[in-house]
Write a protein that holds these residues in place. Sequence first.
Motif, PDB file in Angstrom:
ATOM      1  N   ALA A  39     -50.583 -41.111  34.291  1.00 45.92           N
ATOM      2  CA  ALA A  39     -50.210 -42.247  33.070  1.00 45.92           C
ATOM      3  C   ALA A  39     -50.145 -42.751  31.710  1.00 45.92           C
ATOM      4  CB  ALA A  39     -51.978 -42.957  32.892  1.00 45.92           C
ATOM      5  N   ALA A  40     -49.694 -42.016  30.877  1.00 44.45           N
ATOM      6  CA  ALA A  40     -49.375 -41.759  29.442  1.00 44.45           C
ATOM      7  C   ALA A  40     -48.552 -42.495  29.123  1.00 44.45           C
ATOM      8  CB  ALA A  40     -49.747 -40.440  28.833  1.00 44.45           C
ATOM      9  N   ARG A  41     -47.048 -42.314  30.430  1.00 45.40           N
ATOM     10  CA  ARG A  41     -45.864 -42.313  29.755  1.00 45.40           C
ATOM     11  C   ARG A  41     -44.891 -42.256  31.235  1.00 45.40           C
ATOM     12  NH1 ARG A  41     -43.403 -37.852  25.960  1.00 45.40           N
ATOM     13  NH2 ARG A  41     -42.877 -36.221  28.382  1.00 45.40           N
ATOM     14  N   GLY A  42     -43.276 -42.894  30.999  1.00 44.30           N
ATOM     15  CA  GLY A  42     -42.796 -42.573  32.499  1.00 44.30           C
ATOM     16  C   GLY A  42     -43.549 -43.657  33.414  1.00 44.30           C
ATOM     17  N   GLN A  43     -43.125 -42.904  34.687  1.00 44.58           N
ATOM     18  CA  GLN A  43     -43.443 -43.656  35.725  1.00 44.58           C
ATOM     19  C   GLN A  43     -45.054 -44.017  36.019  1.00 44.58           C
ATOM     20  OE1 GLN A  43     -42.712 -42.195  39.991  1.00 44.58           O
ATOM     21  NE2 GLN A  43     -41.026 -41.220  39.309  1.00 44.58           N
ATOM     22  N   GLY A  44     -46.052 -43.266  35.328  1.00 44.18           N
ATOM     23  CA  GLY A  44     -47.740 -44.020  35.347  1.00 44.18           C
ATOM     24  C   GLY A  44     -47.746 -44.382  34.437  1.00 44.18           C
ATOM     25  N   ARG A  45     -47.731 -44.714  33.725  1.00 46.95           N
ATOM     26  CA  ARG A  45     -47.634 -45.632  31.873  1.00 46.95           C
ATOM     27  C   ARG A  45     -46.917 -46.946  33.222  1.00 46.95           C
ATOM     28  NH1 ARG A  45     -45.035 -46.243  26.906  1.00 46.95           N
ATOM     29  NH2 ARG A  45     -47.209 -44.793  25.995  1.00 46.95           N
ATOM     30  N   SER A  46     -46.184 -47.287  33.789  1.00 47.86           N
ATOM     31  CA  SER A  46     -45.135 -48.270  34.820  1.00 47.86           C
ATOM     32  C   SER A  46     -45.794 -48.271  35.803  1.00 47.86           C
ATOM     33  CB  SER A  46     -43.438 -47.787  35.348  1.00 47.86           C
ATOM     34  OG  SER A  46     -42.946 -49.092  35.400  1.00 47.86           O
ATOM     35  N   HIS A  47     -46.368 -47.973  36.179  1.00 49.87           N
ATOM     36  CA  HIS A  47     -47.025 -48.024  37.803  1.00 49.87           C
ATOM     37  C   HIS A  47     -48.281 -48.610  37.381  1.00 49.87           C
ATOM     38  CE1 HIS A  47     -45.156 -45.277  39.227  1.00 49.87           C
ATOM     39  NE2 HIS A  47     -44.882 -43.954  39.098  1.00 49.87           N
ATOM     40  N   ALA A  48     -49.245 -48.360  36.071  1.00 49.97           N
ATOM     41  CA  ALA A  48     -50.599 -48.707  35.470  1.00 49.97           C
ATOM     42  C   ALA A  48     -50.151 -50.315  34.982  1.00 49.97           C
ATOM     43  CB  ALA A  48     -50.799 -47.827  34.035  1.00 49.97           C
ATOM     44  N   ILE A  49     -49.328 -51.189  34.217  1.00 47.70           N
ATOM     45  CA  ILE A  49     -48.335 -51.776  33.594  1.00 47.70           C
ATOM     46  C   ILE A  49     -48.380 -52.894  35.360  1.00 47.70           C
ATOM     47  CG2 ILE A  49     -46.978 -53.125  32.690  1.00 47.70           C
ATOM     48  CD1 ILE A  49     -46.227 -50.814  30.438  1.00 47.70           C
ATOM     49  N   ARG A  50     -47.462 -52.786  36.109  1.00 44.07           N
ATOM     50  CA  ARG A  50     -47.181 -53.193  37.414  1.00 44.07           C
ATOM     51  C   ARG A  50     -48.565 -53.552  38.147  1.00 44.07           C
ATOM     52  NH1 ARG A  50     -45.686 -56.857  39.054  1.00 44.07           N
ATOM     53  NH2 ARG A  50     -44.300 -57.058  40.648  1.00 44.07           N
ATOM     54  N   LEU A  51     -49.251 -52.555  38.531  1.00 40.98           N
ATOM     55  CA  LEU A  51     -50.347 -53.364  39.199  1.00 40.98           C
ATOM     56  C   LEU A  51     -51.420 -53.949  38.247  1.00 40.98           C
ATOM     57  CD1 LEU A  51     -51.356 -49.842  40.744  1.00 40.98           C
ATOM     58  CD2 LEU A  51     -50.343 -51.227  41.863  1.00 40.98           C
ATOM     59  N   ALA A  52     -51.495 -54.038  37.038  1.00 45.19           N
ATOM     60  CA  ALA A  52     -52.288 -54.333  36.406  1.00 45.19           C
ATOM     61  C   ALA A  52     -52.026 -56.206  36.521  1.00 45.19           C
ATOM     62  CB  ALA A  52     -52.174 -54.711  35.072  1.00 45.19           C
ATOM     63  N   GLU A  53     -50.373 -56.148  36.271  1.00 43.73           N
ATOM     64  CA  GLU A  53     -49.312 -57.623  36.284  1.00 43.73           C
ATOM     65  C   GLU A  53     -50.168 -57.742  37.277  1.00 43.73           C
ATOM     66  OE1 GLU A  53     -45.482 -56.822  33.685  1.00 43.73           O
ATOM     67  OE2 GLU A  53     -45.861 -56.163  35.097  1.00 43.73           O
ATOM     68  N   GLU A  54     -50.918 -57.515  38.532  1.00 44.68           N
ATOM     69  CA  GLU A  54     -51.059 -57.915  40.045  1.00 44.68           C
ATOM     70  C   GLU A  54     -52.572 -57.851  39.781  1.00 44.68           C
ATOM     71  OE1 GLU A  54     -48.843 -60.038  41.707  1.00 44.68           O
ATOM     72  OE2 GLU A  54     -47.175 -59.539  41.059  1.00 44.68           O
ATOM     73  N   GLY A  55     -53.524 -58.131  39.176  1.00 43.48           N
ATOM     74  CA  GLY A  55     -54.104 -58.134  39.097  1.00 43.48           C
ATOM     75  C   GLY A  55     -55.336 -57.501  39.365  1.00 43.48           C
ATOM     76  N   ALA A  56     -55.152 -55.619  39.260  1.00 46.21           N
ATOM     77  CA  ALA A  56     -55.710 -54.790  39.372  1.00 46.21           C
ATOM     78  C   ALA A  56     -56.265 -54.102  37.942  1.00 46.21           C
ATOM     79  CB  ALA A  56     -54.811 -52.835  39.421  1.00 46.21           C
TER      80      ALA A  56
END
Length: 287
Positions: free
Chosen positions: A14-31
């Motif tokens: 989750a620190a960068r790259g795809q993992g960071r992007s997944h974290a941000i995208r899911l957070a944007e949608e409420g997770a």
Amino acid sequence: MGRVAGKVAFITGAARGQGRSHAIRLAEEGADIIGVDICAQLDTVPYPMSRPEDLKETVRLVEKTGRRMLGFQADTRDLGALQAAVEQGVAEFGRLDTVVANACTLNGTAAAWELTEEQFEEQVGVGLGGTWRTVKATVPHLIDQGQGGSVILISSTSGLAAELHVAHYVAAKTGVTGLMRALSAELAPHMIRVNSIHPTNVHTPMIENQHLVDLFAGGRPGFTFGNEEIRRGFQNMNALPVPWLDPVDISNAVLYLASDETRYVTGTTHVVDAGALAPFKHPHDYS
């Protein structure tokens, strides 16, 4: 309300790259997010890996969306560290809904018989073994909750087709595909869905590094990632005229599979590849 509002996701790498992007995208949608990353260099990986400050930045960017994130430094080859992160995260957030086994590396390129034993074992240990350990650390919580859930394994086009000079990566990602299929059957009675995502090249440090540039340049000096010939080399791997995907393109697929929109979708190989696996020929193939 977001598409995953009120859910909690566990994400590796989750620190960068795809993992960071997944974290941000899911957070944007409420997770809310429980994220782990090794934040250290592996000896066989020929490009700089993540650092602790990268994981802190992911936490900051998630919190900027208004959601919460706990970040833990953990190696996916260390089951105890993964279990501790999951336990702390579930204790803090009260539940777990989505698992995204994303962490992987590409630790060199060579013909299969020229890879070192250390390269092969470390690649499979992180890419396949780490995925299994992620499942082992998280799935018991999903089962105990009794409310179903979504497990998303990040594989690759390499998990569905042969690619040259990365046999260890192909072996790991093909194993991830098989693991997904077995898990989807085993966890179906618990209403836990398991799917894999198969990207072509994604614009992250895994491809934006001098090692891969030198490979695409055929050993010729003076090439950089921004060179047009290198860009065309990547583009020739895809049917659509793009050299690579952005991390958010994969994150949108993660969001889809994490949401209730896919409540009855399981056991699938979700391809996001710009047509890389399509039976196409480039114009130069006809010359």
